[in-house]
Design a protein around this motif. Structure first.
Motif, PDB file in Angstrom:
ATOM      1  N   CYS A   1       0.834  -1.208   0.000  1.00 30.65           N
ATOM      2  CA  CYS A   1       0.000   0.000   0.000  1.00 30.65           C
ATOM      3  C   CYS A   1       0.870   1.259   0.000  1.00 30.65           C
ATOM      4  CB  CYS A   1      -0.931   0.000   1.204  1.00 30.65           C
ATOM      5  SG  CYS A   1      -2.168  -1.315   1.183  1.00 30.65           S
ATOM      6  N   TYR A   2       2.017   1.173   0.680  1.00 34.47           N
ATOM      7  CA  TYR A   2       2.940   2.311   0.701  1.00 34.47           C
ATOM      8  C   TYR A   2       3.428   2.654  -0.703  1.00 34.47           C
ATOM      9  CZ  TYR A   2       7.368   4.772   1.152  1.00 34.47           C
ATOM     10  OH  TYR A   2       8.389   5.662   0.988  1.00 34.47           O
ATOM     11  N   THR A   3       3.516   1.645  -1.577  1.00 36.08           N
ATOM     12  CA  THR A   3       3.950   1.904  -2.951  1.00 36.08           C
ATOM     13  C   THR A   3       3.049   2.921  -3.628  1.00 36.08           C
ATOM     14  OG1 THR A   3       4.855  -0.329  -3.144  1.00 36.08           O
ATOM     15  CG2 THR A   3       4.381   0.839  -5.189  1.00 36.08           C
ATOM     16  N   PHE A   4       1.750   2.785  -3.444  1.00 34.90           N
ATOM     17  CA  PHE A   4       0.809   3.746  -4.029  1.00 34.90           C
ATOM     18  C   PHE A   4       0.859   5.089  -3.290  1.00 34.90           C
ATOM     19  CE2 PHE A   4      -0.872  -0.399  -5.190  1.00 34.90           C
ATOM     20  CZ  PHE A   4      -1.122  -0.227  -6.537  1.00 34.90           C
ATOM     21  N   TYR A   5       1.079   5.029  -1.974  1.00 34.81           N
ATOM     22  CA  TYR A   5       1.159   6.271  -1.215  1.00 34.81           C
ATOM     23  C   TYR A   5       2.349   7.115  -1.658  1.00 34.81           C
ATOM     24  CZ  TYR A   5       2.359   9.526   2.465  1.00 34.81           C
ATOM     25  OH  TYR A   5       2.720  10.673   3.139  1.00 34.81           O
ATOM     26  N   GLN A   6       3.520   6.485  -1.811  1.00 33.69           N
ATOM     27  CA  GLN A   6       4.702   7.266  -2.184  1.00 33.69           C
ATOM     28  C   GLN A   6       4.552   7.851  -3.584  1.00 33.69           C
ATOM     29  OE1 GLN A   6       7.393   6.576  -4.465  1.00 33.69           O
ATOM     30  NE2 GLN A   6       6.381   4.778  -5.369  1.00 33.69           N
ATOM     31  N   ALA A   7       3.845   7.162  -4.472  1.00 34.18           N
ATOM     32  CA  ALA A   7       3.595   7.723  -5.802  1.00 34.18           C
ATOM     33  C   ALA A   7       2.690   8.947  -5.706  1.00 34.18           C
ATOM     34  CB  ALA A   7       2.973   6.666  -6.712  1.00 34.18           C
ATOM     35  N   ALA A   8       1.652   8.876  -4.848  1.00 34.69           N
ATOM     36  CA  ALA A   8       0.765  10.025  -4.658  1.00 34.69           C
ATOM     37  C   ALA A   8       1.499  11.177  -3.992  1.00 34.69           C
ATOM     38  CB  ALA A   8      -0.443   9.608  -3.822  1.00 34.69           C
ATOM     39  N   ALA A   9       2.348  10.865  -2.994  1.00 31.75           N
ATOM     40  CA  ALA A   9       3.118  11.906  -2.319  1.00 31.75           C
ATOM     41  C   ALA A   9       4.104  12.554  -3.282  1.00 31.75           C
ATOM     42  CB  ALA A   9       3.857  11.320  -1.119  1.00 31.75           C
ATOM     43  N   LEU A  10       4.722  11.749  -4.141  1.00 28.98           N
ATOM     44  CA  LEU A  10       5.654  12.292  -5.126  1.00 28.98           C
ATOM     45  C   LEU A  10       4.926  13.198  -6.112  1.00 28.98           C
ATOM     46  CD1 LEU A  10       8.560  12.235  -6.318  1.00 28.98           C
ATOM     47  CD2 LEU A  10       7.802  10.318  -7.738  1.00 28.98           C
ATOM     48  N   PHE A  11       3.738  12.790  -6.545  1.00 32.13           N
ATOM     49  CA  PHE A  11       2.947  13.611  -7.464  1.00 32.13           C
ATOM     50  C   PHE A  11       2.645  14.971  -6.834  1.00 32.13           C
ATOM     51  CE2 PHE A  11      -1.169  15.140  -8.972  1.00 32.13           C
ATOM     52  CZ  PHE A  11      -0.985  15.140 -10.351  1.00 32.13           C
ATOM     53  N   TYR A  12       2.188  14.975  -5.580  1.00 26.20           N
ATOM     54  CA  TYR A  12       1.854  16.227  -4.902  1.00 26.20           C
ATOM     55  C   TYR A  12       3.102  17.083  -4.695  1.00 26.20           C
ATOM     56  CZ  TYR A  12      -0.199  19.392  -1.472  1.00 26.20           C
ATOM     57  OH  TYR A  12      -0.645  20.510  -0.810  1.00 26.20           O
ATOM     58  N   PHE A  13       4.191  16.452  -4.274  1.00 26.26           N
ATOM     59  CA  PHE A  13       5.442  17.173  -4.039  1.00 26.26           C
ATOM     60  C   PHE A  13       5.937  17.866  -5.304  1.00 26.26           C
ATOM     61  CE2 PHE A  13      10.093  16.919  -4.512  1.00 26.26           C
ATOM     62  CZ  PHE A  13      10.497  17.777  -3.501  1.00 26.26           C
ATOM     63  N   LEU A  14       5.913  17.149  -6.432  1.00 27.36           N
ATOM     64  CA  LEU A  14       6.408  17.728  -7.679  1.00 27.36           C
ATOM     65  C   LEU A  14       5.430  18.753  -8.253  1.00 27.36           C
ATOM     66  CD1 LEU A  14       8.035  14.629  -9.395  1.00 27.36           C
ATOM     67  CD2 LEU A  14       9.164  16.543  -8.259  1.00 27.36           C
ATOM     68  N   MET A  15       4.145  18.551  -8.046  1.00 35.36           N
ATOM     69  CA  MET A  15       3.169  19.558  -8.478  1.00 35.36           C
ATOM     70  C   MET A  15       3.466  20.900  -7.812  1.00 35.36           C
ATOM     71  SD  MET A  15       0.520  19.030 -10.621  1.00 35.36           S
ATOM     72  CE  MET A  15      -0.805  20.005  -9.903  1.00 35.36           C
ATOM     73  N   LYS A  16       3.639  20.883  -6.509  1.00 42.78           N
ATOM     74  CA  LYS A  16       3.915  22.106  -5.764  1.00 42.78           C
ATOM     75  C   LYS A  16       5.296  22.669  -6.089  1.00 42.78           C
ATOM     76  CE  LYS A  16       0.110  22.478  -3.392  1.00 42.78           C
ATOM     77  NZ  LYS A  16      -0.801  23.649  -3.529  1.00 42.78           N
ATOM     78  N   THR A  17       6.268  21.773  -6.227  1.00 44.42           N
ATOM     79  CA  THR A  17       7.639  22.216  -6.488  1.00 44.42           C
ATOM     80  C   THR A  17       7.753  22.872  -7.856  1.00 44.42           C
ATOM     81  OG1 THR A  17       8.557  20.489  -5.066  1.00 44.42           O
ATOM     82  CG2 THR A  17      10.021  21.462  -6.700  1.00 44.42           C
ATOM     83  N   PHE A  18       7.208  22.220  -8.897  1.00 49.11           N
ATOM     84  CA  PHE A  18       7.285  22.796 -10.236  1.00 49.11           C
ATOM     85  C   PHE A  18       6.411  24.045 -10.357  1.00 49.11           C
ATOM     86  CE2 PHE A  18       8.738  18.507 -11.766  1.00 49.11           C
ATOM     87  CZ  PHE A  18       9.959  18.955 -12.225  1.00 49.11           C
TER      88      PHE A  18
END
Length: 255
Positions: A202-219
Motif C-alpha cells: 500500500c505504501y507503494t501507491f502512497y509514495q507515488a501520490a506523495a511524489l505527485f503532490y510534491f512535484l506539483m507544488k515544487t514545479f
C-alpha cells in the motif's frame, strides 16, 4: 693552458647543473599553461559547471532529514517558493539560497544517496530470493539512468515551452531524482510477508501520490508563470511532469 681549459669546462658543467632545475621548472610551468589553455578550449564553461555542482551538494544533516520528510509527507507544507541568497557568495549565476539554508532548494546529494540505496536494496532483495546475478545491478543502474535522463530532457523541453524563464537542467535532474527516496521504501515490501508485506505494498501507491503532490507544488513554484497564454497550458504541463514521475516510480517499484 690545459689546466685553464679544464677549469672552464668544470665551470660550464656546474653552471648547467645549477640551471637544470630552473629549466625543468620553466618547462613544467609552460606545459601546465598549455594544458590549461587546451582544457579551456575543449571544455568551455567547465569551471562554471563544477561550481554549480558544488553548490548542489552544499547540504547539512538537518537539511537531509527535513528534505526526506518533505518528500515523503508533503501534504502539510505551505511554503514552496525558494529563498533568495542573503549575500553574493554563491556566485553571480546563482542567486538562490543554498540547500543547507532552504529546504525547498534542489540538491544532488539526497537523490544520489537514495539512488545508490535503491540499487543496493534491489540487489539484496534479489539475493534473498536466490535470483541474484551481477547483471541485475548493471541492468538496474542503466534502467534508472536512462529513464532519468529521458524524463529530465522531456521536462526541460516542456519548461522551455511554457515559460520564458527557464529552470536549469541540473535543478530538473535533482527534482526528478527525489523519487528514489520513496522507492527505497517500496523495495522493503519484498522483505516481508503477511500484513507487513500488505502495508508496504500500500505504501507503494502512497509514495507515488506523495511524489505527485510534491512535484506539483515544487514545479508550480519553480516554473515562472508565462506572460501570455501557452499551449499546452502551464497547469497541464506541470501536471504531466508530476504524473510522469509518479508513473515511473510505480514502474520501478514493480520491475
Amino acid at each position: 693552458v690545459i689546466g685553464h681549459y679544464s677549469k672552464l669546462c668544470f665551470r660550464s658543467a656546474a653552471s648547467q647543473r645549477r640551471g637544470g632545475p630552473q629549466m625543468m621548472g620553466f618547462a613544467a610551468q609552460a606545459g601546465k599553461s598549455s594544458i590549461d589553455t587546451m582544457m579551456n578550449r575543449v571544455t568551455p564553461g567547465m569551471s562554471q559547471l563544477w561550481a554549480g555542482l558544488r553548490l548542489q551538494f552544499a547540504v547539512s544533516n538537518a537539511y537531509v532529514f527535513k528534505k526526506i520528510a518533505l518528500v515523503l509527507f508533503p501534504f502539510k507544507n505551505k511554503v514552496w517558493a525558494r529563498q533568495n541568497a542573503d549575500d553574493g557568495n554563491n556566485g553571480a549565476f546563482y542567486k538562490k539560497a543554498l540547500p543547507k539554508h532552504d529546504v525547498n532548494a534542489p540538491d544532488l546529494y539526497l537523490p544520489l544517496m537514495a539512488f545508490v540505496s535503491y540499487v543496493l536494496m534491489y540487489a539484496y532483495l534479489k539475493g534473498t530470493e536466490n535470483q541474484f546475478t551481477p547483471e541485475d545491478i548493471i541492468n538496474a543502474v542503466w534502467r534508472c539512468l536512462l529513464l532519468h535522463m529521458v524524463e529530465a530532457v522531456v521536462i526541460k523541453i516542456g519548461v522551455n515551452i511554457v515559460s520564458s524563464s527557464s529552470v536549469s537542467f541540473m535543478d530538473i535532474v535533482s527534482y526528478t531524482g527525489y523519487k528514489y527516496v520513496g522507492l527505497c521504501g517500496t523495495v522493503m515490501a519484498g522483505f516481508f510477508d503477511g500484513w507487513l508485506g500488505t502495508i508496504f505494498s500500500c505504501y507503494t501507491f502512497y509514495q507515488a501520490a506523495a511524489l505527485f503532490y510534491f512535484l506539483m507544488k515544487t514545479f508550480s513554484a519553480a516554473v515562472p508563470k508565462p506572460t501570455t497564454e501557452t499551449f499546452p497550458p502551464r497547469w497541464a504541463t506541470i501536471s504531466a511532469f508530476a504524473g510522469i514521475e509518479a508513473i515511473v516510480s510505480l514502474f520501478l517499484a514493480w520491475v
